[in-house]
Motif scaffolding. Sequence first.
Motif, PDB file in Angstrom:
ATOM      1  N   PHE A 127       0.793  -1.231   0.000  1.00 42.85           N
ATOM      2  CA  PHE A 127       0.000   0.000   0.000  1.00 42.85           C
ATOM      3  C   PHE A 127       0.823   1.278   0.000  1.00 42.85           C
ATOM      4  N   GLY A 128       2.138   1.168   0.096  1.00 40.07           N
ATOM      5  CA  GLY A 128       2.963   2.360   0.031  1.00 40.07           C
ATOM      6  C   GLY A 128       3.332   2.908   1.396  1.00 40.07           C
ATOM      7  N   PRO A 129       4.356   3.772   1.434  1.00 40.38           N
ATOM      8  CA  PRO A 129       4.878   4.261   2.715  1.00 40.38           C
ATOM      9  C   PRO A 129       3.973   5.263   3.419  1.00 40.38           C
ATOM     10  N   LYS A 130       3.132   5.970   2.667  1.00 40.63           N
ATOM     11  CA  LYS A 130       2.340   7.030   3.298  1.00 40.63           C
ATOM     12  C   LYS A 130       1.386   6.470   4.337  1.00 40.63           C
ATOM     13  N   ILE A 131       0.560   5.509   3.918  1.00 36.46           N
ATOM     14  CA  ILE A 131      -0.400   4.950   4.883  1.00 36.46           C
ATOM     15  C   ILE A 131       0.300   4.032   5.868  1.00 36.46           C
ATOM     16  N   ALA A 132       1.379   3.374   5.438  1.00 35.15           N
ATOM     17  CA  ALA A 132       2.104   2.488   6.355  1.00 35.15           C
ATOM     18  C   ALA A 132       2.686   3.271   7.528  1.00 35.15           C
ATOM     19  N   SER A 133       3.077   4.518   7.282  1.00 32.75           N
ATOM     20  CA  SER A 133       3.653   5.333   8.358  1.00 32.75           C
ATOM     21  C   SER A 133       2.611   5.736   9.385  1.00 32.75           C
ATOM     22  N   ARG A 134       1.351   5.528   9.073  1.00 35.34           N
ATOM     23  CA  ARG A 134       0.268   5.902   9.990  1.00 35.34           C
ATOM     24  C   ARG A 134      -0.430   4.684  10.582  1.00 35.34           C
ATOM     25  N   MET A 135       0.236   3.540  10.532  1.00 33.69           N
ATOM     26  CA  MET A 135      -0.305   2.321  11.119  1.00 33.69           C
ATOM     27  C   MET A 135       0.354   2.064  12.468  1.00 33.69           C
ATOM     28  N   LEU A 136      -0.444   1.662  13.431  1.00 35.35           N
ATOM     29  CA  LEU A 136       0.024   1.372  14.781  1.00 35.35           C
ATOM     30  C   LEU A 136       0.023  -0.138  15.006  1.00 35.35           C
ATOM     31  N   ALA A 137       1.116  -0.655  15.516  1.00 35.94           N
ATOM     32  CA  ALA A 137       1.183  -2.079  15.833  1.00 35.94           C
ATOM     33  C   ALA A 137       0.481  -2.342  17.168  1.00 35.94           C
ATOM     34  N   PHE A 138      -0.317  -3.414  17.219  1.00 36.16           N
ATOM     35  CA  PHE A 138      -0.983  -3.796  18.465  1.00 36.16           C
ATOM     36  C   PHE A 138      -0.796  -5.294  18.692  1.00 36.16           C
ATOM     37  N   ASP A 139      -0.862  -5.704  19.943  1.00 35.46           N
ATOM     38  CA  ASP A 139      -0.663  -7.109  20.286  1.00 35.46           C
ATOM     39  C   ASP A 139      -1.237  -7.346  21.673  1.00 35.46           C
ATOM     40  N   LEU A 140      -2.219  -8.220  21.765  1.00 31.87           N
ATOM     41  CA  LEU A 140      -2.810  -8.567  23.057  1.00 31.87           C
ATOM     42  C   LEU A 140      -2.941 -10.086  23.126  1.00 31.87           C
ATOM     43  N   ASP A 141      -2.301 -10.675  24.125  1.00 32.29           N
ATOM     44  CA  ASP A 141      -2.278 -12.120  24.275  1.00 32.29           C
ATOM     45  C   ASP A 141      -3.056 -12.492  25.532  1.00 32.29           C
ATOM     46  N   ARG A 142      -4.166 -13.183  25.348  1.00 34.43           N
ATOM     47  CA  ARG A 142      -4.976 -13.689  26.450  1.00 34.43           C
ATOM     48  C   ARG A 142      -4.989 -15.214  26.381  1.00 34.43           C
ATOM     49  N   PRO A 143      -5.311 -15.912  27.443  1.00 37.83           N
ATOM     50  CA  PRO A 143      -5.295 -17.383  27.419  1.00 37.83           C
ATOM     51  C   PRO A 143      -6.120 -17.948  26.263  1.00 37.83           C
ATOM     52  N   GLY A 144      -5.467 -18.609  25.340  1.00 34.52           N
ATOM     53  CA  GLY A 144      -6.143 -19.257  24.223  1.00 34.52           C
ATOM     54  C   GLY A 144      -6.409 -18.370  23.039  1.00 34.52           C
ATOM     55  N   ILE A 145      -6.217 -17.046  23.163  1.00 41.32           N
ATOM     56  CA  ILE A 145      -6.525 -16.115  22.068  1.00 41.32           C
ATOM     57  C   ILE A 145      -5.458 -15.024  22.031  1.00 41.32           C
ATOM     58  N   ARG A 146      -4.946 -14.773  20.851  1.00 49.92           N
ATOM     59  CA  ARG A 146      -4.017 -13.663  20.675  1.00 49.92           C
ATOM     60  C   ARG A 146      -4.466 -12.831  19.475  1.00 49.92           C
ATOM     61  N   ALA A 147      -4.554 -11.534  19.655  1.00 49.79           N
ATOM     62  CA  ALA A 147      -4.916 -10.607  18.579  1.00 49.79           C
ATOM     63  C   ALA A 147      -3.757  -9.653  18.365  1.00 49.79           C
ATOM     64  N   GLN A 148      -3.225  -9.631  17.166  1.00 46.45           N
ATOM     65  CA  GLN A 148      -2.128  -8.726  16.856  1.00 46.45           C
ATOM     66  C   GLN A 148      -2.292  -8.227  15.424  1.00 46.45           C
ATOM     67  N   GLY A 149      -1.528  -7.194  15.101  1.00 46.58           N
ATOM     68  CA  GLY A 149      -1.600  -6.653  13.753  1.00 46.58           C
ATOM     69  C   GLY A 149      -1.324  -5.183  13.708  1.00 46.58           C
ATOM     70  N   LEU A 150      -1.974  -4.504  12.767  1.00 45.62           N
ATOM     71  CA  LEU A 150      -1.774  -3.082  12.539  1.00 45.62           C
ATOM     72  C   LEU A 150      -3.125  -2.386  12.467  1.00 45.62           C
ATOM     73  N   ALA A 151      -3.206  -1.198  13.025  1.00 45.83           N
ATOM     74  CA  ALA A 151      -4.426  -0.403  12.978  1.00 45.83           C
ATOM     75  C   ALA A 151      -4.061   1.040  12.668  1.00 45.83           C
ATOM     76  N   ALA A 152      -4.840   1.672  11.816  1.00 45.84           N
ATOM     77  CA  ALA A 152      -4.566   3.055  11.438  1.00 45.84           C
ATOM     78  C   ALA A 152      -4.873   4.000  12.587  1.00 45.84           C
TER      79      ALA A 152
END
Length: 619
Positions: free
Chosen positions: A215-240
């Motif tokens: 998608f290019g550097p412009k929108i990538a520079s505005r993405m925030l990394a997130f990561d939450l690990d709970r028993p049996g479930i982990r949600a991670q990725g990028l959010a604008a």
Amino acid sequence: MAEHIVHILPEQVASQIAAGEVVERPASAVKELIENSLDAGARSVSVEILGGGSALIAVADDGSGMTRADAILSLRRHATSKIRSAADLSAIRTLGFRGEALASIASVSHLRMQTRRAADEHGVEVAAEAGNIEDTRTCAMAAGTRIEVRQLFFNTPARLKFLKRLATEQGAIADAFQRIALANHHIAFRLAADGRTIFDLPRANSALERFRQVFGPKIASRMLAFDLDRPGIRAQGLAATSQESFATGRMIFTFVNGRSVRDRMLIRAIEQAYQTLIPRGRHPAALLFVEMRHEDVDVNVHPMKTEVRFRNGGAVFEVVYRAIRDRLADQTENLPAATLVDASAAGTDTSASSSDDAAPGPVATASTGEDARAGDSVADRRGDAPLRLVPDALTEKAIQRPLSLAYDRDARGGTTAATAHPPAPIPMYSRLRVIGQIFAGYIALETEEGLLLIDQHAAHERVTFEKLRRELRDGGIRTQAMLAPVSVELSPARASQVHGALSELRAMGFEVEPFGPTTLLLKGAPAVFGPEGGAKLLTDMIESMGDGGFRGGGEAAFENWLKQLACHGSVRVGRVLEMAEIHSLLAELDRTEFKTNCPHGRPVHIQFGRGQIERMFRR
């Protein structure tokens, strides 16, 4: 004895029926073939298509390959190396498992497979037509597998007839391709269409790097990394960040255990995490990876394998929502200072609403740079660009014409229902006393009868729509040149569709020309809006464009496009207006036909009678 009416279908017919479930379009075949490559341990996957995928699909990988016996057997229905018993269905760990895809594709095409294991001296080539193996031979090739699918659906004309335009099918293939690429950043991918490279993605070190590649550097520079690990479930990725929003949900990608899925609950959790942070009707960008125990999710729901069921959906929702919501609580962490300054100074428009939530107006705003956020003191916030008032060539005052209803056809002489209770007169908004603006979205006026509230977005949308429609009928929407051309980057998955709709975009007042395979050069924007926000307005129109582009249909179709254009270009709820801007908007509204409703039919104003207000105070 009665003749039997129940019979077993021939294997070939049964295979073609199954193919309709698994391979509904060329993009489905591409997805299944790439997933087979990934399950085979490929580190590099190359895809080539011709004619939107109906003429040729070729997928080559450097995976484990197959023996001659396995290659022949793989073209039979329910032949798979990934599960062996029903018990395996409770914890599926591979992308494929049903053993239907390759057989289904072969049954409706001319298929040629070349495959070789690293330990074998030669490869094997298998040719099949309509599911029947025609030839097998040895061949020279590197370790891996290459599958060519030609003339897809050649023997199922009903399916072939329902394929869409080549650009649409190519766009669907690119979309499926990029979803898989986003989920597998450690693998190199390449996609070429009709000899032109669409994607060429080397192996990346992280999901963010792969996101930047796509998608290019412009929108990538505005993405925030997130990561939450709970028993049996982990949600991670990028959010604008909350300063970024889009007219549609096309930038939301969800994956469960590495599988791209379309799950409403996951999308709802993402959207709800942005509640009060971005305007209603806008959508965030997000790349969500949910990792969980394989036995807690059922992927054997649909032949396309894009739907899943969770054992505990509520827990998954909570983890996804909390992971993103908590990350958005601190959007400055790990972001370069320059990025934050640019985001606030660029006047990025994050408050445009959807077509159901917007209305044209006589005033045009290039970009507002405002979010309607609960809890903020919006009365203290100003838009970073004033409303741009464009003088109307029509000097005489337009009059609201009454609707012609069946029951008032005798109005000239009879005492019908319509004449017995004449409707309340349509107010002249500009002659009423302006009390002020409330909730940064509604203009309060005092009338002799009570209090009148005007939806500033609906009012602006109606005025803008009528201006655009009048210009269109007078020969064309006027374009105002940009001070300097602006480049607009396109999603590679939709670039061909956008290029196919350039004539419609030009008819709507955008002076655009191609500037490379995934870039447009914007030289002018509709004059009613002014050039300042032309690039953002064009981007919003492209995002709201359907899979088939801007479909034809004469004046009615153009009016629908104008509704979208007026919607995205109108002042939004959340924009604080100066008193002079309010008076200008009201004056323009009074010169507009059908001023009491926006083009989508929503009311422009609501009136509270004086008696109603007094009764609430028990007077």
